[in-house]
Design an enzyme around this catalytic site. Structure first.
Site, short mmCIF file in Angstrom:
data_model
loop_
_atom_site.label_atom_id
_atom_site.label_comp_id
_atom_site.label_asym_id
_atom_site.label_seq_id
_atom_site.Cartn_x
_atom_site.Cartn_y
_atom_site.Cartn_z
N LYS A 150 4.46 -10.39 5.19
CA LYS A 150 5.29 -10.58 3.99
C LYS A 150 6.19 -11.80 4.13
O LYS A 150 6.33 -12.60 3.21
CB LYS A 150 6.11 -9.31 3.72
CG LYS A 150 5.28 -8.11 3.32
CD LYS A 150 6.13 -6.87 3.15
CE LYS A 150 5.28 -5.70 2.66
NZ LYS A 150 4.11 -5.41 3.51
N LYS A 167 -3.15 -8.54 1.92
CA LYS A 167 -2.73 -8.58 0.52
C LYS A 167 -1.60 -9.57 0.28
O LYS A 167 -1.58 -10.26 -0.75
CB LYS A 167 -2.33 -7.17 0.09
CG LYS A 167 -1.64 -7.04 -1.25
CD LYS A 167 -0.11 -7.06 -1.16
CE LYS A 167 0.41 -5.99 -0.24
NZ LYS A 167 1.89 -6.09 -0.06
N LYS A 171 -5.61 -5.59 11.13
CA LYS A 171 -5.23 -5.01 9.84
C LYS A 171 -5.35 -3.50 9.89
O LYS A 171 -6.43 -2.94 10.08
CB LYS A 171 -6.12 -5.58 8.73
CG LYS A 171 -5.87 -4.97 7.35
CD LYS A 171 -4.51 -5.32 6.82
CE LYS A 171 -4.32 -4.79 5.39
NZ LYS A 171 -2.95 -5.01 4.90
N GLY A 200 0.81 -1.22 0.00
CA GLY A 200 0.00 0.00 0.00
C GLY A 200 0.84 1.26 0.00
O GLY A 200 0.46 2.28 -0.59
N ASN A 201 2.03 1.20 0.63
CA ASN A 201 2.91 2.37 0.67
C ASN A 201 3.55 2.66 -0.68
O ASN A 201 4.13 3.73 -0.87
CB ASN A 201 4.00 2.19 1.74
CG ASN A 201 3.43 2.27 3.14
OD1 ASN A 201 2.38 2.86 3.35
ND2 ASN A 201 4.12 1.68 4.09
#
Length: 301
Positions: free
Chosen positions: A264, A206, A122, A9-10
């Site tokens: 991640k 995600k 989240k 998102g960043n």
């Protein structure tokens, strides 16, 4: 090779930036410039985060006096998929004239009894100081948590079980398209006892959806692209150390923050463990170098 690239998102909106359309489209153009070389030589599937964007839309919906109640998160997730997907497809076709690119708004099946619904973790939306975050939580019945040195809203993030629109993704790949899909983890849906589907108030992670997507399309490589050069042990301390190469076992033996690097690392490990392929975590600008194991953290057996 078949490559799944997951944009954080960043990558679309940096921490603390105003969520203006022009700012985000500028970041999208930079993202596509980094990904275009991959698309020239490989089959490319792109997915992306939506935390800042879905939080922004949720705030707008909560404050809209014309609404009797805010729009639910499944609908907001679909909106962000369309918005970000449009920006990405437009930029891809500008960068690669004549290349077919398409965005697919996707649904992700989750379990109705996932324990995540009782433990929201989240992060979505902008950052606040603690006093403002608690004030907004009281005003809008939010849940908030500390995110680094700031505070943000949190929502449930259930485990992705199945990509319901996978056959359409495969069809687009077969047509030679660059596919943008499952943005924001996909629209979270459940099925009831009668088999009827309905959306739920959640945002699927995600990165975990990206790992499921990469396994489902039989990708050889999963790239998890963010704003840091690599995974670091003891991140944020004087003892921080970059990890250039690791096995899933190496990474699973180390602790990582649940709200940022943890998903991640988990996603990279899941993909490598399930497929024997390669995953890499690192900066968006290093995407091509990561594919050739020259940058980022490479996760492999």
């Amino acid at each position: 090779m078949r490559v799944v690239a997951a944009l954080g998102g960043n990558a679309l909106l940096e921490r603390g930036e105003r969520p203006d359309s022009g700012i985000q489209q500028g970041h999208v153009a930079s993202a596509v410039a980094a990904l275009a070389p991959l698309a020239s030589d490989h089959e490319l599937i792109i997915t992306h985060g939506n935390g800042p964007q879905v939080g922004m839309l949720a705030m707008e919906s909560a404050r809209d006096p014309a609404l009797s109640r805010p729009y639910p998160f499944d609908v907001l997730g679909a909106q962000t998929q369309g918005m970000i997907g449009y920006w990405l497809v437009q930029a891809l076709q500008n960068a690669l004239p004549g290349r077919l690119a398409g965005c697919l708004v996707c649904r992700t099946l989750v379990s109705a009894d996932d324990p995540a619904f009782a433990d929201p973790v989240k992060f979505v939306g902008p950052v606040y100081d603690e006093a403002t975050a608690r004030q907004l939580a009281a005003e809008y019945d939010w849940q908030v948590r500390q995110d680094g040195d700031a505070w943000r809203r949190v929502v449930p993030s259930p485990e992705p079980v199945e990509l319901l629109d996978l056959p359409l993704i495969i069809e687009l790949l077969g047509a030679g398209a660059i596919v943008v899909c499952a943005g924001g983890g996909g629209v979270p849906v459940i099925t009831d006892a009668a088999g009827t589907m309905r959306g739920v108030e959640a945002v699927v992670d995600k990165d975990l959806t990206a790992a499921l997507l990469a396994r489902s399309v039989h990708a050889e490589v999963l790239l998890l692209l963010t704003d840091v050069e690599s995974v670091q042990e003891n991140f944020g301390t004087a003892r921080a150390r970059s990890i250039p190469l690791a096995t899933p076992g190496d990474l699973r033996a180390r602790p990582f923050p649940a709200g940022s690097m943890g998903p991640k690392v988990d996603a990279a490990c899941r993909f490598v463990e399930a497929t024997g392929g390669m995953a890499a975590i690192g900066r968006l600008d290093d995407a091509e170098a990561m594919l050739h194991r020259k940058a980022g953290t490479i996760v492999a057996r």
